[in-house]
Design a protein around this motif. Sequence first.
Motif, PDB file in Angstrom:
ATOM      1  N   UNK A 106      29.677 -10.254  -3.599  1.00 47.36           N
ATOM      2  CA  UNK A 106      30.605 -11.395  -3.649  1.00 47.36           C
ATOM      3  C   UNK A 106      30.003 -12.608  -4.350  1.00 47.36           C
ATOM      4  N   UNK A 107      28.836 -12.420  -4.992  1.00 44.71           N
ATOM      5  CA  UNK A 107      28.196 -13.514  -5.703  1.00 44.71           C
ATOM      6  C   UNK A 107      27.203 -14.301  -4.880  1.00 44.71           C
ATOM      7  N   UNK A 108      27.069 -13.943  -3.601  1.00 42.62           N
ATOM      8  CA  UNK A 108      26.097 -14.595  -2.727  1.00 42.62           C
ATOM      9  C   UNK A 108      25.087 -13.555  -2.263  1.00 42.62           C
ATOM     10  N   UNK A 109      24.217 -13.941  -1.320  1.00 39.62           N
ATOM     11  CA  UNK A 109      23.280 -12.964  -0.754  1.00 39.62           C
ATOM     12  C   UNK A 109      23.760 -12.410   0.575  1.00 39.62           C
ATOM     13  N   UNK A 110      24.889 -12.913   1.085  1.00 42.36           N
ATOM     14  CA  UNK A 110      25.341 -12.509   2.415  1.00 42.36           C
ATOM     15  C   UNK A 110      25.597 -11.009   2.550  1.00 42.36           C
ATOM     16  N   UNK A 111      26.241 -10.334   1.572  1.00 48.71           N
ATOM     17  CA  UNK A 111      26.417  -8.886   1.721  1.00 48.71           C
ATOM     18  C   UNK A 111      25.091  -8.136   1.833  1.00 48.71           C
ATOM     19  N   UNK A 112      24.050  -8.618   1.153  1.00 53.86           N
ATOM     20  CA  UNK A 112      22.737  -7.977   1.266  1.00 53.86           C
ATOM     21  C   UNK A 112      22.103  -8.246   2.629  1.00 53.86           C
ATOM     22  N   UNK A 113      22.339  -9.423   3.185  1.00 58.19           N
ATOM     23  CA  UNK A 113      21.882  -9.707   4.553  1.00 58.19           C
ATOM     24  C   UNK A 113      22.518  -8.713   5.521  1.00 58.19           C
ATOM     25  N   UNK A 114      23.830  -8.521   5.407  1.00 61.86           N
ATOM     26  CA  UNK A 114      24.525  -7.569   6.276  1.00 61.86           C
ATOM     27  C   UNK A 114      23.978  -6.157   6.088  1.00 61.86           C
ATOM     28  N   UNK A 115      23.690  -5.793   4.839  1.00 65.21           N
ATOM     29  CA  UNK A 115      23.164  -4.455   4.551  1.00 65.21           C
ATOM     30  C   UNK A 115      21.810  -4.268   5.231  1.00 65.21           C
ATOM     31  N   UNK A 116      20.948  -5.264   5.145  1.00 62.58           N
ATOM     32  CA  UNK A 116      19.635  -5.189   5.782  1.00 62.58           C
ATOM     33  C   UNK A 116      19.756  -5.156   7.300  1.00 62.58           C
ATOM     34  N   UNK A 117      20.701  -5.884   7.839  1.00 62.49           N
ATOM     35  CA  UNK A 117      20.919  -5.853   9.281  1.00 62.49           C
ATOM     36  C   UNK A 117      21.413  -4.483   9.723  1.00 62.49           C
ATOM     37  N   UNK A 118      22.262  -3.849   8.899  1.00 55.61           N
ATOM     38  CA  UNK A 118      22.725  -2.491   9.216  1.00 55.61           C
ATOM     39  C   UNK A 118      21.555  -1.508   9.227  1.00 55.61           C
ATOM     40  N   UNK A 119      20.625  -1.679   8.306  1.00 55.57           N
ATOM     41  CA  UNK A 119      19.466  -0.785   8.242  1.00 55.57           C
ATOM     42  C   UNK A 119      18.553  -0.983   9.439  1.00 55.57           C
ATOM     43  N   UNK A 120      18.481  -2.215   9.935  1.00 51.37           N
ATOM     44  CA  UNK A 120      17.541  -2.551  10.999  1.00 51.37           C
ATOM     45  C   UNK A 120      16.184  -2.888  10.410  1.00 51.37           C
ATOM     46  N   UNK A 121      15.417  -3.670  11.140  1.00 47.68           N
ATOM     47  CA  UNK A 121      14.109  -4.125  10.676  1.00 47.68           C
ATOM     48  C   UNK A 121      13.030  -3.496  11.547  1.00 47.68           C
ATOM     49  N   UNK A 122      11.974  -3.005  10.900  1.00 47.63           N
ATOM     50  CA  UNK A 122      10.904  -2.307  11.608  1.00 47.63           C
ATOM     51  C   UNK A 122       9.568  -3.002  11.348  1.00 47.63           C
ATOM     52  N   UNK A 123       8.913  -3.423  12.427  1.00 50.28           N
ATOM     53  CA  UNK A 123       7.581  -4.013  12.307  1.00 50.28           C
ATOM     54  C   UNK A 123       6.544  -2.908  12.117  1.00 50.28           C
ATOM     55  N   UNK A 124       5.647  -3.120  11.152  1.00 51.54           N
ATOM     56  CA  UNK A 124       4.649  -2.117  10.799  1.00 51.54           C
ATOM     57  C   UNK A 124       3.259  -2.511  11.300  1.00 51.54           C
ATOM     58  N   UNK A 125       2.363  -1.546  11.340  1.00 51.67           N
ATOM     59  CA  UNK A 125       1.031  -1.758  11.913  1.00 51.67           C
ATOM     60  C   UNK A 125       0.062  -2.309  10.879  1.00 51.67           C
ATOM     61  N   UNK A 126       0.431  -3.448  10.279  1.00 44.19           N
ATOM     62  CA  UNK A 126      -0.441  -4.130   9.322  1.00 44.19           C
ATOM     63  C   UNK A 126      -0.007  -5.582   9.254  1.00 44.19           C
ATOM     64  N   UNK A 127      -0.955  -6.478   9.032  1.00 44.33           N
ATOM     65  CA  UNK A 127      -0.651  -7.900   9.012  1.00 44.33           C
ATOM     66  C   UNK A 127       0.083  -8.290   7.726  1.00 44.33           C
TER      67      UNK A 127
END
Length: 305
Positions: A106-127
């Motif tokens: 839609x010309x913004x970053x909001x659809x990509x934010x929603x896409x990343x939220x759908x994927x879920x965020x995973x914390x990894x074992x590295x700083x």
Amino acid sequence: MLQRTLASSVHVTGVGLHSGERVVLNLHPADVDTGIRFRRTDLEGEQGEIIPLSPLLINDTRLSSTIVTDSGVRVGTIEHIMSALSAMGIDNVLIELNAPEIPIMDGSSLPFIYLLQDAGIFDQAAEKKFIRIKKTIVVEDPSKRVAFLPYDGFKVTLTIDFDHPVFNRSNQTYSIDFAGASYLEEIARARTFGFMQEVELMRSHNLGLGGNLTNAIVIDDFDVLNPEGLRYPDEFVRHKILDAIGDLYIAGHPIIGAFEGFKSGHAINNALLRKMFSEPDSFEWVTFPANKGLPSAFHPVVQTQ
């Protein structure tokens, strides 16, 4: 603070703003320390290989930030998805697409934010590795100026300068300190914009072929043509901040510092990154085990999995 990737793969389809081509975009989890990488699935052999992102690969900045490799592989208009990745704190991801340009959505970053939220965020074992600005870095030309300044957080101040009735009705300077403000609320919905009088010239250069009123703010000689109007009263300068955040995240790591821009654009933003990396004494690499000493601007924005 730990590095982050996606919890699962996700995909979306859309159209390229400049190419007008239909695009299938896939985002995949990636291992620690692999960074943000791209791959064109429509190409074979060397041209179909994974491309690790680097400021040195941004070799076309006409109206967007575009990767152009030595072998001629292009991945265009990456700034909006990069802005979303920055906001969500994603360090490692493989981005696959079957066309030469990230879809404009839609010309913004909001659809990509929603896409990343759908994927879920995973914390990894590295700083997570941060870039901390130690001294002021400036790039300027006769009409533009950008700078990094030392700052214990992340702050963006940007000024645009358009002599046009629409812009004269709104603020052309905006400053946001992410220690006390939300990217999702204040920046993510701001859309790209362009002038109707420039459309014919753009299309003669094979640019803007996929643009329309559903994915950009279009301005004629007097007003905004989009029937729904603006999402923010000062949506134009907020979108330029969205772009700048995406351009700066091409560094591959979050930046602890302040960014100031006057009439900034993709080319000069990239020049600032290149200058920073060419001056090793201007920044330092830092980590924050157990989040000790982590500036509040970088506290996680979503619950991880």
